[in-house]
Design a protein around this motif. Structure first.
Motif, PDB file in Angstrom:
ATOM      1  N   ILE A   1     -10.224 -14.060  -2.018  1.00 28.06           N
ATOM      2  CA  ILE A   1      -9.407 -12.985  -2.150  1.00 28.06           C
ATOM      3  C   ILE A   1      -8.628 -12.643  -3.347  1.00 28.06           C
ATOM      4  O   ILE A   1      -8.054 -13.606  -3.760  1.00 28.06           O
ATOM      5  N   ARG A   2      -8.983 -11.594  -4.093  1.00 26.88           N
ATOM      6  CA  ARG A   2      -8.362 -11.498  -5.379  1.00 26.88           C
ATOM      7  C   ARG A   2      -7.091 -10.170  -5.101  1.00 26.88           C
ATOM      8  O   ARG A   2      -7.716  -9.027  -4.639  1.00 26.88           O
ATOM      9  N   ALA A   3      -6.163 -10.305  -5.516  1.00 25.32           N
ATOM     10  CA  ALA A   3      -5.101  -9.326  -5.243  1.00 25.32           C
ATOM     11  C   ALA A   3      -4.019  -9.371  -6.161  1.00 25.32           C
ATOM     12  O   ALA A   3      -3.751 -10.273  -6.847  1.00 25.32           O
ATOM     13  N   ARG A   4      -3.290  -8.236  -6.429  1.00 22.88           N
ATOM     14  CA  ARG A   4      -2.220  -8.243  -7.370  1.00 22.88           C
ATOM     15  C   ARG A   4      -1.160  -8.885  -6.785  1.00 22.88           C
ATOM     16  O   ARG A   4      -0.264  -9.598  -7.311  1.00 22.88           O
ATOM     17  N   THR A   5      -0.826  -8.656  -5.410  1.00 24.29           N
ATOM     18  CA  THR A   5       0.225  -9.198  -4.641  1.00 24.29           C
ATOM     19  C   THR A   5       0.080  -9.428  -3.397  1.00 24.29           C
ATOM     20  O   THR A   5      -0.792  -8.562  -2.613  1.00 24.29           O
TER      21      THR A   5
ATOM     22  N   GLN B   1       8.056  -3.096  -7.111  1.00 25.27           N
ATOM     23  CA  GLN B   1       7.438  -2.068  -7.529  1.00 25.27           C
ATOM     24  C   GLN B   1       5.789  -2.277  -7.485  1.00 25.27           C
ATOM     25  O   GLN B   1       5.359  -2.989  -7.987  1.00 25.27           O
ATOM     26  N   THR B   2       5.239  -1.293  -7.020  1.00 32.20           N
ATOM     27  CA  THR B   2       3.689  -1.046  -6.700  1.00 32.20           C
ATOM     28  C   THR B   2       3.108  -0.944  -8.016  1.00 32.20           C
ATOM     29  O   THR B   2       3.833  -0.233  -9.023  1.00 32.20           O
ATOM     30  N   ALA B   3       1.973  -0.869  -7.966  1.00 27.77           N
ATOM     31  CA  ALA B   3       1.078  -0.556  -9.158  1.00 27.77           C
ATOM     32  C   ALA B   3       1.110   1.105  -9.497  1.00 27.77           C
ATOM     33  O   ALA B   3       0.855   1.438 -10.389  1.00 27.77           O
ATOM     34  N   THR B   4       1.540   1.769  -8.513  1.00 28.98           N
ATOM     35  CA  THR B   4       1.623   3.318  -8.834  1.00 28.98           C
ATOM     36  C   THR B   4       2.960   3.543  -8.772  1.00 28.98           C
ATOM     37  O   THR B   4       3.294   4.621  -8.941  1.00 28.98           O
ATOM     38  N   GLY B   5       3.774   2.754  -8.968  1.00 26.56           N
ATOM     39  CA  GLY B   5       5.358   2.913  -9.236  1.00 26.56           C
ATOM     40  C   GLY B   5       6.142   3.009  -8.136  1.00 26.56           C
ATOM     41  O   GLY B   5       7.511   3.393  -8.212  1.00 26.56           O
ATOM     42  N   LYS B   6       5.602   2.865  -6.800  1.00 24.86           N
ATOM     43  CA  LYS B   6       6.680   3.009  -5.671  1.00 24.86           C
ATOM     44  C   LYS B   6       7.591   1.767  -5.462  1.00 24.86           C
ATOM     45  O   LYS B   6       7.049   0.755  -5.829  1.00 24.86           O
ATOM     46  N   THR B   7       8.728   1.890  -5.016  1.00 29.48           N
ATOM     47  CA  THR B   7       9.736   0.966  -4.729  1.00 29.48           C
ATOM     48  C   THR B   7       9.669   0.611  -3.308  1.00 29.48           C
ATOM     49  O   THR B   7       9.959   1.174  -2.624  1.00 29.48           O
ATOM     50  N   PHE B   8       9.444  -0.805  -2.988  1.00 33.12           N
ATOM     51  CA  PHE B   8       9.613  -1.173  -1.757  1.00 33.12           C
ATOM     52  C   PHE B   8      10.538  -2.275  -1.539  1.00 33.12           C
ATOM     53  O   PHE B   8      11.034  -2.809  -2.429  1.00 33.12           O
TER      54      PHE B   8
ATOM     55  N   TYR C   1      -4.944  -3.828  -7.636  1.00 35.97           N
ATOM     56  CA  TYR C   1      -4.610  -3.285  -8.963  1.00 35.97           C
ATOM     57  C   TYR C   1      -4.341  -1.998  -8.868  1.00 35.97           C
ATOM     58  O   TYR C   1      -4.008  -1.294 -10.009  1.00 35.97           O
ATOM     59  N   SER C   2      -4.878  -1.386  -8.043  1.00 37.89           N
ATOM     60  CA  SER C   2      -4.851  -0.043  -7.923  1.00 37.89           C
ATOM     61  C   SER C   2      -3.755   0.657  -7.123  1.00 37.89           C
ATOM     62  O   SER C   2      -3.295   1.821  -6.993  1.00 37.89           O
ATOM     63  N   GLY C   3      -3.046  -0.558  -6.590  1.00 40.27           N
ATOM     64  CA  GLY C   3      -1.786  -0.046  -5.690  1.00 40.27           C
ATOM     65  C   GLY C   3      -2.019   0.107  -4.200  1.00 40.27           C
ATOM     66  O   GLY C   3      -1.380   0.509  -3.354  1.00 40.27           O
ATOM     67  N   GLN C   4      -3.361  -0.021  -3.720  1.00 40.63           N
ATOM     68  CA  GLN C   4      -3.719   0.031  -2.379  1.00 40.63           C
ATOM     69  C   GLN C   4      -3.290  -1.094  -1.592  1.00 40.63           C
ATOM     70  O   GLN C   4      -3.545  -2.297  -1.986  1.00 40.63           O
ATOM     71  N   LEU C   5      -2.603  -0.817  -0.467  1.00 40.46           N
ATOM     72  CA  LEU C   5      -2.119  -1.836   0.465  1.00 40.46           C
ATOM     73  C   LEU C   5      -3.290  -1.927   1.722  1.00 40.46           C
ATOM     74  O   LEU C   5      -3.870  -1.123   2.117  1.00 40.46           O
ATOM     75  N   ARG C   6      -3.437  -3.363   1.994  1.00 43.37           N
ATOM     76  CA  ARG C   6      -4.494  -3.509   2.882  1.00 43.37           C
ATOM     77  C   ARG C   6      -3.837  -4.506   4.033  1.00 43.37           C
ATOM     78  O   ARG C   6      -3.285  -5.603   3.540  1.00 43.37           O
ATOM     79  N   LEU C   7      -3.908  -4.502   5.116  1.00 46.62           N
ATOM     80  CA  LEU C   7      -3.338  -5.473   6.168  1.00 46.62           C
ATOM     81  C   LEU C   7      -4.804  -6.471   6.595  1.00 46.62           C
ATOM     82  O   LEU C   7      -5.836  -5.947   7.179  1.00 46.62           O
ATOM     83  N   LEU C   8      -4.772  -7.502   6.286  1.00 41.52           N
ATOM     84  CA  LEU C   8      -5.923  -8.396   6.709  1.00 41.52           C
ATOM     85  C   LEU C   8      -5.474  -9.283   7.801  1.00 41.52           C
ATOM     86  O   LEU C   8      -4.431  -9.759   7.995  1.00 41.52           O
ATOM     87  N   HIS C   9      -6.622  -9.408   8.632  1.00 44.19           N
ATOM     88  CA  HIS C   9      -6.320 -10.594   9.855  1.00 44.19           C
ATOM     89  C   HIS C   9      -7.519 -11.581   9.972  1.00 44.19           C
ATOM     90  O   HIS C   9      -8.521 -11.325   9.468  1.00 44.19           O
ATOM     91  N   PHE C  10      -7.126 -12.720  10.239  1.00 39.72           N
ATOM     92  CA  PHE C  10      -8.228 -13.621  10.416  1.00 39.72           C
ATOM     93  C   PHE C  10      -8.999 -13.617  11.598  1.00 39.72           C
ATOM     94  O   PHE C  10      -9.010 -13.647  12.653  1.00 39.72           O
ATOM     95  N   ALA C  11     -10.164 -12.836  11.249  1.00 34.63           N
ATOM     96  CA  ALA C  11     -11.074 -12.613  12.437  1.00 34.63           C
ATOM     97  C   ALA C  11     -12.167 -13.607  13.011  1.00 34.63           C
ATOM     98  O   ALA C  11     -12.521 -13.682  13.830  1.00 34.63           O
ATOM     99  N   ASP C  12     -12.376 -14.655  11.953  1.00 32.37           N
ATOM    100  CA  ASP C  12     -13.183 -15.601  12.196  1.00 32.37           C
ATOM    101  C   ASP C  12     -12.636 -16.972  11.221  1.00 32.37           C
ATOM    102  O   ASP C  12     -11.744 -16.743  10.591  1.00 32.37           O
ATOM    103  N   LYS C  13     -13.341 -17.957  11.319  1.00 32.72           N
ATOM    104  CA  LYS C  13     -12.850 -19.061  10.660  1.00 32.72           C
ATOM    105  C   LYS C  13     -12.825 -18.801   9.238  1.00 32.72           C
ATOM    106  O   LYS C  13     -11.901 -19.434   8.385  1.00 32.72           O
TER     107      LYS C  13
END
Length: 266
Positions: free
Chosen positions: A7-11, A111-118, A237-249
């Motif tokens: 898994i490669r991610a910015r954050t 601050q996300t890659a698109t400049g939004k503040t969380f 790195y484009s600022g898109q958020l994803r929610l991942l879940h452990f579906a299998d081993k």
């Protein structure tokens, strides 16, 4: 446990691991951390369950290995930020300090890659607004422990038959009206407080209910937990958020976002 897809991610954000508690899914988490390559990793509270450890010492080798893996990530260049929760509350007194390479913060602005503040926080501060009476809390604890019992034994039987992990506790909880209402109240309060402070979104944990909702040009993200759902929030790195879940081993799946036509992803 080997990892098929790095898994490669910015954050990345994870929370509610509850090391020191018997229902922590440390083996799945170790697999996830071993696959991880990110710039910043947020630990959004309840990483070590001091409440559980006060009742009974439970610290298997797998839990120790999780801490070693977190230190390894930090030593290898990942910025690791630890935001303590209610179960590891004593660590809040070290706000602004470091434990080795790991930073301790009470809360944080991101601050996300698109400049939004969380707004990044564990979320237990919202309990003040939830107005739980002691009877509700007591019966809720009993019911939750029973759900974890069902989840634990249900997945042991699934393993015997070669079936993947399934969050039985989460499935039951999502179909109980009282639990759904409590989760919705918590979510609405987080959104209200974050909006009032001028944030574009809020990322939290605490209630063990993963969510990624980008409706109404605002982002509410709950990282879930590693007791029931085994979930993580990522930003690419484009600022898109994803929610991942452990579906299998060793496989990860993306959880669909709650969106509308007018929604704007962070």
């Amino acid at each position: 446990m080997s990892v098929a897809n790095p898994i490669r991610a910015r954050t990345v954000w994870i929370s509610d691991i509850h090391l020191g508690f018997k229902d922590c899914k440390a083996d799945y988490l170790y697999s996830f951390l071993s696959s991880l390559n990110c710039d910043t990793l947020y630990l959004v509270g309840d990483i070590v369950d001091l409440w559980s450890l006060k009742k009974k010492i439970f610290w298997p080798q797998e839990h120790y290995h999780i801490l070693l893996k977190l230190y390894e990530l930090a030593d290898n260049g990942t910025r690791v930020i630890y935001i303590p929760g209610n179960h590891d509350d004593p660590l809040r007194r070290f706000d602004g300090q470091k434990f080795g390479p790991i930073e301790i913060m009470h809360e944080h602005t991101y601050q996300t890659a698109t400049g939004k503040t969380f707004w990044i926080l564990h979320g237990d501060a919202m309990d003040t607004y939830m107005q739980y009476d002691w009877i509700t809390q007591f019966t809720g604890d009993i019911a939750y422990n029973f759900l974890l019992f069902l989840n634990r034994w249900g997945n042991r039987f699934r393993r015997l038959f070669g079936m993947p992990y399934f969050s039985l506790a989460g499935q039951i909880k999502s179909n109980v009206q009282g639990a759904r209402k409590a989760i919705e109240r918590y979510k609405n309060q987080c959104i209200h407080e974050a909006r009032a402070q001028g944030y574009d979104g809020v990322i939290c944990g605490h209630i063990h209910s993963s969510d990624l909702d980008t409706r109404n040009n605002f982002t509410y993200a709950n990282t879930g937990d590693w007791i029931e759902s085994c979930t993580a929030l990522t930003e690419d790195y484009s600022g898109q958020l994803r929610l991942l879940h452990f579906a299998d081993k060793v496989e990860w799946q993306e959880t669909p976002q709650n969106t509308t036509k007018n929604s704007a992803a962070a």
